[in-house]
Scaffold this active site. Structure first.
Site, PDB file in Angstrom:
ATOM      1  N   ASP A  80     -14.730   3.452  15.204  1.00 39.76           N
ATOM      2  CA  ASP A  80     -13.605   4.180  14.619  1.00 39.76           C
ATOM      3  C   ASP A  80     -12.698   4.795  15.680  1.00 39.76           C
ATOM      4  OD1 ASP A  80     -12.311   5.136  12.212  1.00 39.76           O
ATOM      5  OD2 ASP A  80     -12.972   7.144  12.786  1.00 39.76           O
ATOM      6  N   HIS A  82      -8.721   4.055  20.101  1.00 39.22           N
ATOM      7  CA  HIS A  82      -7.954   5.171  20.673  1.00 39.22           C
ATOM      8  C   HIS A  82      -8.398   5.534  22.095  1.00 39.22           C
ATOM      9  CE1 HIS A  82      -6.570   5.416  16.666  1.00 39.22           C
ATOM     10  NE2 HIS A  82      -7.569   6.102  16.169  1.00 39.22           N
ATOM     11  N   LYS A 141       1.898   9.094  20.422  1.00 38.94           N
ATOM     12  CA  LYS A 141       1.951  10.537  20.704  1.00 38.94           C
ATOM     13  C   LYS A 141       2.809  10.805  21.933  1.00 38.94           C
ATOM     14  CE  LYS A 141      -2.491  11.702  18.650  1.00 38.94           C
ATOM     15  NZ  LYS A 141      -2.090  12.658  17.642  1.00 38.94           N
ATOM     16  N   LEU A 149      -2.211   6.856   3.333  1.00 39.18           N
ATOM     17  CA  LEU A 149      -1.473   6.810   4.604  1.00 39.18           C
ATOM     18  C   LEU A 149       0.036   6.820   4.350  1.00 39.18           C
ATOM     19  CD1 LEU A 149      -1.775   6.523   7.700  1.00 39.18           C
ATOM     20  CD2 LEU A 149      -1.526   4.064   7.385  1.00 39.18           C
ATOM     21  N   GLY A 159       0.846  -1.198   0.000  1.00 39.19           N
ATOM     22  CA  GLY A 159       0.000   0.000   0.000  1.00 39.19           C
ATOM     23  C   GLY A 159       0.880   1.246   0.000  1.00 39.19           C
ATOM     24  N   THR A 211       1.606   3.244  -2.208  1.00 41.27           N
ATOM     25  CA  THR A 211       1.151   4.380  -3.021  1.00 41.27           C
ATOM     26  C   THR A 211      -0.089   5.035  -2.406  1.00 41.27           C
ATOM     27  OG1 THR A 211      -0.256   2.896  -4.324  1.00 41.27           O
ATOM     28  CG2 THR A 211       1.959   3.335  -5.199  1.00 41.27           C
ATOM     29  N   GLY A 212      -0.558   4.500  -1.276  1.00 46.15           N
ATOM     30  CA  GLY A 212      -1.842   4.945  -0.707  1.00 46.15           C
ATOM     31  C   GLY A 212      -1.728   6.233   0.083  1.00 46.15           C
TER      32      GLY A 212
HETATM   33  P1  NAP Z   1      -5.758   3.956   0.249  1.00 44.38           P
HETATM   34  O1  NAP Z   1      -5.370   5.356   0.026  1.00 44.38           O
HETATM   35  O2  NAP Z   1      -7.013   3.430  -0.363  1.00 44.38           O
HETATM   36  O3  NAP Z   1      -4.541   3.064  -0.238  1.00 44.38           O
HETATM   37  C1  NAP Z   1      -4.628   1.670  -0.348  1.00 44.38           C
HETATM   38  C2  NAP Z   1      -3.307   1.144  -0.849  1.00 44.38           C
HETATM   39  O4  NAP Z   1      -3.426  -0.264  -1.041  1.00 44.38           O
HETATM   40  C3  NAP Z   1      -2.874   1.732  -2.173  1.00 44.38           C
HETATM   41  O5  NAP Z   1      -1.460   1.848  -2.191  1.00 44.38           O
HETATM   42  C4  NAP Z   1      -3.314   0.657  -3.165  1.00 44.38           C
HETATM   43  O6  NAP Z   1      -2.524   0.796  -4.303  1.00 44.38           O
HETATM   44  C5  NAP Z   1      -3.014  -0.605  -2.368  1.00 44.38           C
HETATM   45  N1  NAP Z   1      -3.775  -1.762  -2.790  1.00 44.38           N
HETATM   46  C6  NAP Z   1      -5.126  -1.865  -2.944  1.00 44.38           C
HETATM   47  N2  NAP Z   1      -5.454  -3.109  -3.346  1.00 44.38           N
HETATM   48  C7  NAP Z   1      -4.296  -3.804  -3.427  1.00 44.38           C
HETATM   49  C8  NAP Z   1      -3.974  -5.127  -3.794  1.00 44.38           C
HETATM   50  N3  NAP Z   1      -4.907  -6.011  -4.160  1.00 44.38           N
HETATM   51  N4  NAP Z   1      -2.678  -5.507  -3.776  1.00 44.38           N
HETATM   52  C9  NAP Z   1      -1.704  -4.634  -3.421  1.00 44.38           C
HETATM   53  N5  NAP Z   1      -1.948  -3.358  -3.068  1.00 44.38           N
HETATM   54  C10 NAP Z   1      -3.228  -2.953  -3.080  1.00 44.38           C
HETATM   55  O7  NAP Z   1      -5.861   3.603   1.792  1.00 44.38           O
HETATM   56  P2  NAP Z   1      -5.093   4.310   3.001  1.00 44.38           P
HETATM   57  O8  NAP Z   1      -5.898   5.469   3.455  1.00 44.38           O
HETATM   58  O9  NAP Z   1      -3.682   4.527   2.635  1.00 44.38           O
HETATM   59  O10 NAP Z   1      -5.237   3.223   4.147  1.00 44.38           O
HETATM   60  C11 NAP Z   1      -4.418   2.060   4.182  1.00 44.38           C
HETATM   61  C12 NAP Z   1      -4.731   1.312   5.493  1.00 44.38           C
HETATM   62  O11 NAP Z   1      -4.442   2.175   6.584  1.00 44.38           O
HETATM   63  C13 NAP Z   1      -6.198   0.919   5.664  1.00 44.38           C
HETATM   64  O12 NAP Z   1      -6.264  -0.275   6.406  1.00 44.38           O
HETATM   65  C14 NAP Z   1      -6.774   2.058   6.514  1.00 44.38           C
HETATM   66  O13 NAP Z   1      -7.888   1.639   7.255  1.00 44.38           O
HETATM   67  C15 NAP Z   1      -5.603   2.353   7.408  1.00 44.38           C
HETATM   68  N6  NAP Z   1      -5.577   3.715   7.950  1.00 44.38           N
HETATM   69  C16 NAP Z   1      -5.480   4.790   7.150  1.00 44.38           C
HETATM   70  C17 NAP Z   1      -5.434   6.063   7.692  1.00 44.38           C
HETATM   71  C18 NAP Z   1      -5.291   7.288   6.838  1.00 44.38           C
HETATM   72  O14 NAP Z   1      -5.137   8.377   7.398  1.00 44.38           O
HETATM   73  N7  NAP Z   1      -5.300   7.179   5.533  1.00 44.38           N
HETATM   74  C19 NAP Z   1      -5.501   6.232   9.084  1.00 44.38           C
HETATM   75  C20 NAP Z   1      -5.590   5.095   9.889  1.00 44.38           C
HETATM   76  C21 NAP Z   1      -5.620   3.851   9.311  1.00 44.38           C
HETATM   77  P3  NAP Z   1      -2.937   0.231  -5.753  1.00 44.38           P
HETATM   78  O15 NAP Z   1      -4.314   0.703  -6.038  1.00 44.38           O
HETATM   79  O16 NAP Z   1      -1.865   0.788  -6.621  1.00 44.38           O
HETATM   80  O17 NAP Z   1      -2.856  -1.237  -5.627  1.00 44.38           O
END
Ligand code: NAP
Length: 484
Positions: free
Chosen positions: A235, A240, A182, A22, A17, A19-20
């Protein structure tokens, strides 16, 4: 004061992940700051992995842009940034597919610390864990980091624990709750267990009640589909707020070590009593001049999901018998503020004639913004006119006390990632803790679902629904003001 840097061994960190949101907003800018402060040893590497068809150069460009956007002032250090980017690589991988795994196997070294960050949807955790093993990438020394949400109820959390346990030992699993990273949360333990002053008073003889507030100004717009299936209880409270509650209420551990701390937190969760439905207030924000309603943001016109929750709970043990813990969290509130407040009991008897006021010592620990603490004490009002008493805060904002220019206050994520590399699980949730937390929250959620409970509307920019105020007023107490 110069921050002490605890050295770590060189490592390979794979971010599934990568590229996502987080990874781009938190993980990689945080790692860049660690690199800049000399905490990432030479020879360490960060490997992004996701389905997007990128090569190493494309990934480095993506991360350079992310650091420019989210990296703060430090992002301007171009020399350092160029060197940091040379540590980055990328492998296209589908967690559910077969492609890319042999390339990853070739890249990840066996003779350094290996960590795999699962920054993907939890539904992919099992696939990743299994493929890391079948492709011979993970070993008995590897560590995995898993993101929240860890399940949506006890059953799913158990299933997730079982899946991970098939391939990894509990000592290899780091369940992240960024609240535990924190600075002030850790300071909570330093204050309690590093001073002789507070611990003797930290019980039902001296404490009237405790409040924990995590107030946010943001709406759920943009993540409404996820949030609407979750709500404030799943959530925020189950993870938390419960973690904060544990740290404030736990018995002193015998040492500051992973299992000693987590054993004590687990005892607190297990001692939480079921909460009476009358002691829970659920709310949903209404439309206002500067924003849509929760239902519009969540794109669900019939949603009964709560964007706010306030509740009164009790811990059934000797230390906390009859001391209520009031928890409150919500979206679109009047300020972004997280605070834990310990309200001590009234003085039993005042020797000051004519002083009718109710003087109380109040210790408040601010997690954000302006991390710090203040202790309300009673003193004589200066000047003539006899012994008139007033309450004043002894304020300690950490940035003022320690010098904000010199002390680097690491972001929670970067601190926790470095703990993973060091192999220190103290600030991560153990599997049994997470399950115990769901065991307590599940019946509450099932209760309001069975009653078809409709959340109370509250004005965006307010302190939440009126009923939340009443929850405390009925007990002749009041919430602390929510202020930035
Ligand atoms: P996101 O922006 O939707 O990113 C998801 C990531 O997973 C992307 O890099 C996506 O890239 C990759 N991905 C999706 N399907 C995949 C697959 N089949 N194989 C390999 N890679 C795959 O989500 P996010 O916000 O970064 O969140 C990631 C995790 O962190 C989640 O569990 C979320 O609940 C948790 N989280 C996030 C935050 C936050 O602030 N964002 C806070 C707390 C917890 P591709 O589409 O290129 O595959």
């Amino acid at each position: 004061m110069v921050a002490r840097v605890i050295p770590v061994d060189p490592f390979d960190l794979v971010i599934f992940g990568g590229t996502g949101d987080l990874a781009r907003r938190k993980i990689l800018p945080g790692l860049f700051r660690r690199y800049r402060s000399g905490q990432m040893p030479d020879g360490s590497r960060i490997i992004g992995a996701a389905r997007s068809d990128l090569d190493g150069a494309g990934y480095r460009k993506m991360i350079a842009d992310a650091i420019a956007e989210f990296g703060g002032d430090e992002a301007g250090d171009q020399d350092c940034l160029s060197k940091f980017l040379t540590c980055l690589d990328y492998v296209p991988i589908d967690a559910k597919g077969t492609g890319g795994w042999s390339e990853l196997a070739q890249l990840v070294r066996k003779d350094v610390v290996q960590a795999f960050y699962f920054s993907v949807a939890p539904s992919l955790f099992g696939d990743l864990a299994e493929r890391l093993h079948t492709n011979g990438i993970a070993s008995a020394n590897s560590r995995i980091v898993v993101e929240k949400p860890f399940g949506r109820d006890l059953e799913s959390a158990r299933a997730l624990n079982r899946t991970l346990a098939t391939h990894f030992d509990e000592s290899q699993i780091y369940r992240i709750d960024h609240y535990l990273g924190k600075e002030t949360v850790q300071n909570l333990m330093a204050v309690r267990f590093g001073n002789v002053l507070f611990e003797p008073l930290w019980n039902n003889h001296y404490v009237d009640h405790i409040q924990i507030t995590v107030a946010e100004t943001v709406s759920v717009a943009g993540r409404g589909a996820y949030y609407d299936r979750s709500g404030a209880m799943r959530d925020m409270v189950q993870n938390h707020l419960m973690q904060l509650l544990c740290l404030i209420a736990m018995e002193p551990p015998s040492q500051f070590g992973a299992d000693a701390v987590r054993d004590e937190k687990l005892k607190v969760i297990r001692a939480l009593q079921p909460v009476d439905a009358h002691h829970i207030v659920r709310g949903q924000y209404d439309a206002g001049p500067d924003g849509k309603s929760y239902r519009e943001d969540a794109e669900n016109p019939r949603s009964f999901t709560e964007s706010f929750i306030a509740m009164k709970c009790h811990i059934a043990n000797w230390r906390w018998a009859d001391v209520p813990f009031y928890l409150r969290t919500g979206k679109r509130l009047k300020a972004r503020s997280s605070e834990i407040t310990v309200v001590f009991k009234d003085l039993g008897h005042s020797i000051f004639e004519g002083d009718e006021a109710r003087h109380r010592n109040i210790l408040s620990i601010r997690l954000q913004p302006n991390e710090g603490m203040d202790l309300q004490v009673t003193i004589k009002e200066p000047g003539p006119g006899g012994m008139r008493l007033i309450d004043v805060p002894l304020d300690m904002t950490f940035a003022d006390a320690l010098g904000d220019k010199e002390v680097e206050v690491a972001d929670a994520y970067e601190r926790l990632i470095m703990d993973v590399i060091r192999g220190n699980q103290t600030l991560f949730m153990r599997g049994d803790e997470v399950e115990a937390a769901w065991r307590w929250t599940d019946p509450l959620i099932e209760g309001w679902e069975a009653r078809n409970d409709v959340p109370k509307l509250y004005d965006a920019g307010s302190a939440g629904p009126e009923d939340a105020m009443m929850l405390m007023h009925r007990d002749n107490r009041r919430w602390r003001d929510i202020k930035a």
